[in-house]
Write a protein that holds these residues in place. Structure first.
Motif, mmCIF file in Angstrom:
data_model
loop_
_atom_site.group_PDB
_atom_site.id
_atom_site.type_symbol
_atom_site.label_atom_id
_atom_site.label_comp_id
_atom_site.label_asym_id
_atom_site.label_seq_id
_atom_site.Cartn_x
_atom_site.Cartn_y
_atom_site.Cartn_z
ATOM 1 N N LYS A 84 -17.245 98.539 92.897
ATOM 2 C CA LYS A 84 -16.992 97.297 92.162
ATOM 3 C C LYS A 84 -17.575 97.379 90.752
ATOM 4 C CE LYS A 84 -17.657 92.292 92.481
ATOM 5 N NZ LYS A 84 -18.228 91.192 93.287
ATOM 6 N N ASN A 85 -18.821 97.897 90.653
ATOM 7 C CA ASN A 85 -19.446 98.025 89.339
ATOM 8 C C ASN A 85 -18.716 99.041 88.474
ATOM 9 O OD1 ASN A 85 -21.312 96.153 90.075
ATOM 10 N ND2 ASN A 85 -23.044 97.521 90.188
ATOM 11 N N GLN A 86 -18.248 100.146 89.092
ATOM 12 C CA GLN A 86 -17.474 101.122 88.328
ATOM 13 C C GLN A 86 -16.195 100.505 87.799
ATOM 14 O OE1 GLN A 86 -17.049 104.264 91.194
ATOM 15 N NE2 GLN A 86 -18.857 105.381 90.483
ATOM 16 N N ASN A 87 -15.542 99.694 88.645
ATOM 17 C CA ASN A 87 -14.328 99.000 88.207
ATOM 18 C C ASN A 87 -14.638 98.040 87.060
ATOM 19 O OD1 ASN A 87 -11.634 98.164 88.262
ATOM 20 N ND2 ASN A 87 -12.097 96.482 89.617
ATOM 21 N N GLN A 88 -15.734 97.291 87.206
ATOM 22 C CA GLN A 88 -16.126 96.377 86.137
ATOM 23 C C GLN A 88 -16.435 97.128 84.854
ATOM 24 O OE1 GLN A 88 -19.402 94.161 87.758
ATOM 25 N NE2 GLN A 88 -18.107 92.602 88.685
ATOM 26 N N LEU A 89 -17.178 98.248 84.990
ATOM 27 C CA LEU A 89 -17.542 99.023 83.803
ATOM 28 C C LEU A 89 -16.287 99.557 83.118
ATOM 29 C CD1 LEU A 89 -19.702 100.307 82.041
ATOM 30 C CD2 LEU A 89 -19.774 102.235 83.626
ATOM 31 N N SER A 90 -15.351 100.077 83.927
ATOM 32 C CA SER A 90 -14.103 100.581 83.348
ATOM 33 C C SER A 90 -13.329 99.453 82.664
ATOM 34 C CB SER A 90 -13.250 101.230 84.445
ATOM 35 O OG SER A 90 -12.016 101.665 83.936
ATOM 36 N N ASN A 91 -13.306 98.277 83.310
ATOM 37 C CA ASN A 91 -12.613 97.129 82.701
ATOM 38 C C ASN A 91 -13.284 96.712 81.398
ATOM 39 O OD1 ASN A 91 -10.741 97.031 84.763
ATOM 40 N ND2 ASN A 91 -11.855 95.511 85.946
ATOM 41 N N TYR A 92 -14.625 96.707 81.407
ATOM 42 C CA TYR A 92 -15.349 96.319 80.189
ATOM 43 C C TYR A 92 -15.066 97.295 79.053
ATOM 44 C CZ TYR A 92 -18.009 93.105 83.162
ATOM 45 O OH TYR A 92 -18.388 92.100 84.026
ATOM 46 N N ILE A 93 -15.072 98.614 79.389
ATOM 47 C CA ILE A 93 -14.820 99.621 78.356
ATOM 48 C C ILE A 93 -13.397 99.477 77.826
ATOM 49 C CG2 ILE A 93 -14.612 102.095 77.924
ATOM 50 C CD1 ILE A 93 -16.868 102.525 79.939
ATOM 51 N N THR A 94 -12.432 99.323 78.769
ATOM 52 C CA THR A 94 -11.035 99.173 78.351
ATOM 53 C C THR A 94 -10.844 97.889 77.550
ATOM 54 O OG1 THR A 94 -10.326 100.360 80.342
ATOM 55 C CG2 THR A 94 -8.657 99.076 79.169
ATOM 56 N N ARG A 95 -11.490 96.816 77.995
ATOM 57 C CA ARG A 95 -11.361 95.544 77.279
ATOM 58 C C ARG A 95 -11.972 95.660 75.889
ATOM 59 N NH1 ARG A 95 -10.429 90.231 78.924
ATOM 60 N NH2 ARG A 95 -11.141 88.665 77.437
ATOM 61 N N GLY A 96 -13.084 96.398 75.808
ATOM 62 C CA GLY A 96 -13.688 96.594 74.490
ATOM 63 C C GLY A 96 -12.763 97.314 73.538
ATOM 64 N N LYS A 97 -11.990 98.285 74.059
ATOM 65 C CA LYS A 97 -11.037 98.999 73.207
ATOM 66 C C LYS A 97 -9.883 98.100 72.786
ATOM 67 C CE LYS A 97 -12.026 103.521 75.269
ATOM 68 N NZ LYS A 97 -11.455 104.651 76.049
ATOM 69 N N GLN A 98 -9.566 97.089 73.625
ATOM 70 C CA GLN A 98 -8.452 96.193 73.302
ATOM 71 C C GLN A 98 -8.789 95.245 72.168
ATOM 72 O OE1 GLN A 98 -5.588 96.739 74.573
ATOM 73 N NE2 GLN A 98 -6.297 98.217 76.093
ATOM 74 N N ARG A 99 -10.033 95.234 71.724
ATOM 75 C CA ARG A 99 -10.389 94.384 70.586
ATOM 76 C C ARG A 99 -9.756 94.879 69.303
ATOM 77 N NH1 ARG A 99 -16.471 94.984 70.529
ATOM 78 N NH2 ARG A 99 -16.218 93.915 68.531
ATOM 79 N N TRP A 100 -9.366 96.151 69.295
ATOM 80 C CA TRP A 100 -8.681 96.719 68.130
ATOM 81 C C TRP A 100 -7.212 96.895 68.472
ATOM 82 C CZ3 TRP A 100 -13.636 98.021 69.414
ATOM 83 C CH2 TRP A 100 -14.605 97.856 68.419
ATOM 84 N N LEU A 101 -6.360 96.284 67.654
ATOM 85 C CA LEU A 101 -4.915 96.423 67.835
ATOM 86 C C LEU A 101 -4.488 97.703 67.126
ATOM 87 C CD1 LEU A 101 -2.502 94.935 69.082
ATOM 88 C CD2 LEU A 101 -2.062 93.938 66.838
ATOM 89 N N ILE A 102 -3.997 98.673 67.913
ATOM 90 C CA ILE A 102 -3.675 99.999 67.396
ATOM 91 C C ILE A 102 -2.163 100.164 67.307
ATOM 92 C CG2 ILE A 102 -4.011 102.472 67.739
ATOM 93 C CD1 ILE A 102 -6.571 100.911 67.187
#
Length: 450
Positions: A273-291
């Motif tokens: 669950k924590n790995q999933n959350q961490l992956s989601n947080y990292i992916t969500r952090g990357k989504q802050r930049w529109l590429i």
């Protein structure tokens, strides 16, 4: 008119000039020549070949979805922090277009990823501890089993000793019983002999003392035999006790192992669950930049300024790809659809490019470009017509590189070659073009798609 001139000349001797100038009496007419010439020209013109065609209008597009204008939507809701481009700019694949800041309470912590990593590390360390505990308990069970086996071995030796002692004590009891029987017989005979006066009283007392002594020895031997037998039973009970005690300890240890494994399974779930959350947080952090997903031009920006709130999935800008394999979409009437075939040539005129058109003589036209039909839709469009798609013919003049998506186009699907008089007769009577199925090379059509 000639006779009138002769009569005036004979009567007056004067040659009149006015009839020739007014009535053109001496002039030869060319009307008949022009008439026959025009008639022959018309006959010749009507016999010329004419290419039947179907005219339709459309626009420039592409066959590939990834080459069409792409909407860029926000994956997460957020607040605009900075624009890195402006409308009309050309961007390359991977360039940053927009920077967002998260607005949800769950993601405002700037150290969210580090804290989640720390939680994940603690859970993983917990699993290591439980595995070490299981290994220690397994070693403890092994030690309990070894101690049990050692005690059982010692008790088995002791039991064997008591068994041998029990045999020895039973032999001594038998010997003591025999001596006691002998002493008892001697006492009985001594009493008889004393009553007969054969032996003195001292001899009788001596035999009585001997009998009592053997009696005491027999009692002692019997008691010793019973004690040995009791020790044998006690040793067996001790062996059972050792086995039961070891079984209880092993059962308790195995229960602790089961509990530890259950904790490991629970912790594994927490780790996942924590790995999933961490992956989601990292992916969500990357989504802050529109590429930019591909190279192209930025158009149609829906948001402007700083600190504007963007909703999840909301369109922000469009990107028009710079590298496009152009095609033309044309709309054909249902009545003409049966005359359209895959691979059929199409003469195309693009808006903004000058052209001189002879629809019946396509090769004599100027400013037209050749395409080939590669797709015919089987479902009628909203405008009541059927859409066909045409791509450049690789064997003809290439299409202009300046074409833009959505630019207007007009197409002429080339059909059967007929004579002009037949085409005029067909159009005057409102007949459709001649139906025929040309033999187009499907391989060429596939090559044009590529």
């Amino acid at each position: 008119m000639k006779k009138l001139n002769e009569s005036i000349l004979n009567q007056t001797g004067f040659q009149p000039q006015s009839p020739a100038k007014i009535y053109r009496a001496d002039k030869n007419s060319n009307v008949k020549k022009w008439f026959w010439g025009f008639f022959i020209f018309i006959i010749f013109f009507l016999m010329l070949p004419w290419t039947q065609n179907i005219s339709s209008i459309g626009s420039v597009t592409t066959l590939y979805q990834d080459q069409r204008p792409q909407e860029l939507n926000s994956i997460i809701p957020g607040r605009i922090v900075k624009w890195w481009v402006k409308e009309g700019d050309f961007v390359n694949k991977g360039d940053t277009i927009l920077e967002l800041a998260d607005v949800k309470d769950d993601y405002l912590d700037t150290n969210l990823i580090k804290r989640t990593e720390a939680q994940l590390e603690a859970k993983e360390q917990k699993i290591v501890f439980y595995n070490e505990k299981i290994n220690a308990i397994v070693n403890q069970i092994q030690a309990i089993e070894n101690g049990r086996n050692l005690k059982l071995k010692s008790l088995e030796n002791k039991l064997e000793q008591f068994k041998r002692k029990l045999i020895s004590d039973s032999a001594e009891v038998v010997a003591a019983e025999m001596e006691n029987n002998i002493a008892n017989q001697q006492l009985i005979r001594g009493k008889q002999m004393y009553a007969q006066g054969v032996i003195p009283l001292t001899e009788l007392e001596k035999r009585t003392a001997q009998h009592n002594k053997t009696m005491a020895v027999l009692t002692e031997k019997q008691q010793k035999f019973l004690n040995t037998k009791q020790d044998l039973i006690i040793t067996k009970l001790e062996m059972n006790e050792v086995q039961q005690e070891a079984a209880d300890k092993i059962f308790k240890s195995k229960s602790e192992i089961a509990i530890s494994k259950s904790e490991i399974a629970t912790t594994d779930g927490d780790v996942a669950k924590n790995q999933n959350q961490l992956s989601n947080y990292i992916t969500r952090g990357k989504q802050r930049w529109l590429i930019a997903p591909q190279s192209g031009q930025i158009i149609n920006a829906k948001k402007s300024g700083i600190n504007e709130i963007v909703k999840e999935g909301e369109m922000i800008v469009e990107v028009v790809p710079t590298k496009v394999n152009h095609a033309v979409e044309l709309y054909v009437d249902p009545m003409d659809l049966i005359l359209i075939n895959i691979g059929q040539p199409v003469r195309i005129i693009f808006d903004g490019f000058p052209a001189i058109i002879f629809s019946g003589w396509p090769r004599n036209s100027y400013g037209t470009f050749v395409g080939r039909v590669v797709a015919i839709e089987t479902n009628r469009n909203e405008n009541g017509k059927f859409r066909i798609l045409a791509v450049p013919d690789v064997n003809e003049k290439p299409w202009p590189t300046e074409l833009k998506m959505g630019a207007g186009a007009r197409g002429f699907a080339l059909l059967k070659n007929v004579q002009i008089w037949y085409e005029l007769w067909r159009q005057i009577n409102g007949f459709p073009p001649d139906y025929y199925k040309p033999n187009y090379n499907k391989a060429d059509s596939d090559t044009m798609k590529k």
